[in-house]
Design a protein around this motif. Structure first.
Motif, mmCIF file in Angstrom:
data_model
loop_
_atom_site.group_PDB
_atom_site.id
_atom_site.type_symbol
_atom_site.label_atom_id
_atom_site.label_comp_id
_atom_site.label_asym_id
_atom_site.label_seq_id
_atom_site.Cartn_x
_atom_site.Cartn_y
_atom_site.Cartn_z
ATOM 1 N N SER A 71 0.896 -1.194 0.130
ATOM 2 C CA SER A 71 -0.011 -0.287 -0.029
ATOM 3 C C SER A 71 0.834 1.208 0.322
ATOM 4 C CB SER A 71 -0.810 0.134 1.293
ATOM 5 O OG SER A 71 -0.013 0.067 2.510
ATOM 6 N N LEU A 72 0.417 2.337 -0.402
ATOM 7 C CA LEU A 72 1.005 3.569 -0.504
ATOM 8 C C LEU A 72 0.108 4.642 0.050
ATOM 9 C CD1 LEU A 72 3.169 5.525 -1.529
ATOM 10 C CD2 LEU A 72 1.867 5.875 -3.674
ATOM 11 N N ASN A 73 0.478 5.196 1.111
ATOM 12 C CA ASN A 73 -0.335 6.239 1.733
ATOM 13 C C ASN A 73 0.573 7.513 1.978
ATOM 14 O OD1 ASN A 73 0.849 5.992 4.706
ATOM 15 N ND2 ASN A 73 0.419 3.992 4.177
ATOM 16 N N GLY A 74 -0.223 8.652 2.298
ATOM 17 C CA GLY A 74 0.658 9.833 2.504
ATOM 18 C C GLY A 74 -0.245 10.997 2.345
ATOM 19 N N THR A 75 0.241 12.267 2.548
ATOM 20 C CA THR A 75 -0.334 13.626 2.486
ATOM 21 C C THR A 75 0.395 14.386 1.803
ATOM 22 O OG1 THR A 75 -0.916 13.189 5.032
ATOM 23 C CG2 THR A 75 -1.148 15.473 4.153
ATOM 24 N N LEU A 76 -0.177 14.597 0.699
ATOM 25 C CA LEU A 76 0.550 15.418 -0.408
ATOM 26 C C LEU A 76 -0.649 16.355 -1.210
ATOM 27 C CD1 LEU A 76 3.341 15.912 -1.696
ATOM 28 C CD2 LEU A 76 2.717 14.259 -3.330
ATOM 29 N N PRO A 77 -0.505 17.637 -1.241
ATOM 30 C CA PRO A 77 0.197 18.452 -0.247
ATOM 31 C C PRO A 77 -0.222 18.606 1.262
ATOM 32 C CG PRO A 77 -1.200 20.058 -1.480
ATOM 33 C CD PRO A 77 -1.358 18.277 -1.955
ATOM 34 N N ALA A 78 0.490 19.119 2.053
ATOM 35 C CA ALA A 78 0.016 19.462 3.479
ATOM 36 C C ALA A 78 0.246 21.095 3.722
ATOM 37 C CB ALA A 78 0.528 18.574 4.474
ATOM 38 N N TYR A 79 -0.230 21.668 2.910
ATOM 39 C CA TYR A 79 -0.152 23.165 2.904
ATOM 40 C C TYR A 79 -0.878 23.917 4.099
ATOM 41 C CZ TYR A 79 -0.206 28.146 1.440
ATOM 42 O OH TYR A 79 -0.090 29.532 1.523
ATOM 43 N N SER A 80 0.023 24.653 4.602
ATOM 44 C CA SER A 80 -0.869 25.554 5.845
ATOM 45 C C SER A 80 -0.397 26.928 5.978
ATOM 46 C CB SER A 80 -0.696 24.734 7.305
ATOM 47 O OG SER A 80 -1.145 25.519 8.417
ATOM 48 N N LYS A 81 -1.274 27.694 6.129
ATOM 49 C CA LYS A 81 -1.189 29.203 6.425
ATOM 50 C C LYS A 81 -1.940 29.790 7.641
ATOM 51 C CE LYS A 81 -0.225 33.696 4.583
ATOM 52 N NZ LYS A 81 -0.204 34.529 2.979
ATOM 53 N N THR A 82 -1.512 29.763 8.882
ATOM 54 C CA THR A 82 -2.464 30.074 9.789
ATOM 55 C C THR A 82 -1.729 30.565 11.075
ATOM 56 O OG1 THR A 82 -4.524 29.286 11.088
ATOM 57 C CG2 THR A 82 -2.690 27.753 10.997
ATOM 58 N N PHE A 83 -2.673 30.963 12.161
ATOM 59 C CA PHE A 83 -1.826 31.109 13.522
ATOM 60 C C PHE A 83 -2.338 29.979 14.479
ATOM 61 C CE2 PHE A 83 -2.076 35.315 11.638
ATOM 62 C CZ PHE A 83 -0.970 36.259 12.361
ATOM 63 N N SER A 84 -1.034 29.738 15.185
ATOM 64 C CA SER A 84 -1.415 28.662 16.046
ATOM 65 C C SER A 84 -0.514 28.990 17.384
ATOM 66 C CB SER A 84 -0.456 27.516 15.468
ATOM 67 O OG SER A 84 -0.750 26.269 16.412
#
Length: 487
Positions: A71-84
């Protein structure tokens, strides 16, 4: 010629005469043709085939649990622009801007170990982190890693599935054959319903014709003073009874025809004319032979073994849920991080992992022991139940074999009775015409002839019903001396 080829020829013949009947001709069918049509065209046959296919794909799902998985799994893309929120060293919280991309890919391989319930796995991973505020990029990779995860002192589902699921699949295959043979039992009932209705109609129409003929003779005798008015009235009453019986018989034929057409899926505007099945079946059976074939072929016999194994599985599962559980995980491989993709695979570092997770019950107030004792009691109950079902199964077969042999004798006796009653009626009719028999005796001869014909058809029904029931109970063709198989 094989059983399947024989059926194909029968179906072809049935379809040929059915097409001829669609133009309004009478379609003549034998019992074997009706049975074959029902197995090929009825809704019950289609339902049985669908159930068989469903069980097949369930079997395929089970088998896939023992095959390698990739199996192939992943997160692509995982772009984030925020305040944390970010916890500061002094315990305060600041909301900081975050502007990044954190993507990852994981290609993994796994193989279960049925004997132990563990899993061997391999993996290769790649992670990329982009910090858009600081304009830098980081890579993290696991070029290669292998490991094993092994439950300890736990219930092994894979091992027990390997012992039970093949039985379930074989049980479903035999259940399909049973369903097809059950169609034979059911459609033979519809066949004889219509056949008896047609015989009753033939009897009623013949009786009506004979009554009208005798009534004309009686009118002439009344004119000559050879019979009384009361005797003529009795004949007129017999005529009305015959007309009523013919009307009822026509209605029964229509109902029985609709039922047979609906079950077999036989459409068309033509009338159906059924042929009397043979009065003899060329096969020899004994209770011992039928029992041997039944325990070798029937899904019930497979279910006896499956039910006992499931009861043993439940005990093993109860023991595995005793609270003392542990899981060992070991992994070896390489890992590295770098600022470029090419460098992340250069000179990777060793990666090692060894984990032992465990749970040890300190106080469970007898819960584990109660589970095990309950499973043992259920297993004992299952053993008693299976033993009882085996006895019922055996008795049903012995009874059916005895019934089949009795029906053979009954057919011979009723055939002889039918011949005698017909001859007796003809003699009575001739004597009445000659004037040396009363109308009461003639009426009795009428009734005996009709009842003898019905008894003969009923005996044929019982004989062929017992024949198809024996096939259903044993899944064996004793005429051809071979197991019944549908492909």
């Amino acid at each position: 010629m094989s059983y399947r080829s024989w059926n194909s020829w029968i179906v072809a013949g049935c379809l040929f005469v059915w097409k001829a009947a669609s133009a309004g001709d009478t379609l003549r069918l034998s019992l074997q043709q009706v049975v074959t049509l029902a197995k090929e065209r009825s809704i019950a046959a289609k339902q049985a085939a669908t159930t068989k296919e469903t069980k097949y794909w369930q079997w395929r799902v089970y088998r896939s649990n023992y095959q390698p998985q990739l199996s192939l799994n992943g997160t692509l893309p995982a772009y984030s622009k925020t305040f944390s929120q970010v916890l500061q060293p002094d315990g305060t919280i600041l909301f900081q801007p975050i502007y990044n991309n954190n993507s990852n890919l994981n290609l993994s391989f796994s193989q279960t170990i049925a004997a132990t319930g563990g899993t061997i796995f391999g993996t290769t991973q790649l992670q990329r982190f982009d910090d858009f505020d600081r304009h830098n990029t980081l890579y993290n990779a696991v070029p290669f890693g292998v490991g094993i995860s092994q439950p300890l002192w736990q219930f092994n589902q894979l091992k027990w599935d390997n012992r039970i699921q093949p039985l379930k699949y074989e049980e479903s295959r035999q259940a399909f054959i049973e369903s097809m043979e059950q169609i034979s039992v059911t459609v033979s009932g519809y066949f004889f319903d219509l056949l008896l209705a047609q015989v009753n109609l033939q009897i009623a129409e013949t009786n009506l014709a004979n009554t009208l003929a005798i009534l004309r003779i009686a009118d002439a005798k009344l004119q000559l003073g050879k019979i009384s008015k009361n005797e003529l009235l009795q004949l007129q009453l017999e005529r009305l009874k015959a007309m009523k019986a013919a009307g009822i018989a026509r209605r029964d034929v229509e109902i029985a025809t609709l039922n047979l057409r609906a079950y077999t899926g036989l459409q068309g505007a033509g009338a159906l004319q059924l042929e009397l099945p043979p009065a003899a079946i060329a096969m020899q059976v004994s209770a011992q032979r039928v029992l041997e074939q039944a325990f070798a072929n029937r899904s019930d016999a497979i279910a006896f073994v499956r039910r006992l194994r499931e009861a043993s599985r439940d005990i093993a599962q109860a023991r595995g849920q005793n609270g003392l559980n542990a899981s060992l995980t070991a992994r070896l491989g390489y890992s590295n991080s770098a600022t470029t993709l090419s460098r992340v695979y250069r000179d990777p570092q060793d990666q090692q992992l060894l984990e032992l997770d465990f749970t040890v019950p300190i106080l469970d107030w007898g819960r584990s022991k109660s589970r095990i004792q309950t499973a043992r009691a259920n297993e004992q109950f299952t053993r008693y139940s299976v033993e009882q079902d085996k006895q019922v199964f055996t008795q049903q077969i012995v009874t059916q074999v005895t019934l089949f042999e009795m029906m053979r004798d009954q057919v011979s006796l009723t055939a002889e009775a039918d011949s005698i009653a017909s001859e007796k009626y003809q003699i009575a009719r001739d004597r009445y015409v000659l004037g040396n028999l009363s109308i009461t005796d003639l009426s009795i001869a009428f009734q005996e002839k009709d009842q003898a014909k019905r008894d003969y058809v009923a005996a044929l029904r019982d004989l062929w019903g017992a024949y198809y029931q024996l096939r259903y109970l044993s899944l064996y063709d004793f005429e051809r001396e071979e197991k019944i198989v549908y492909r």
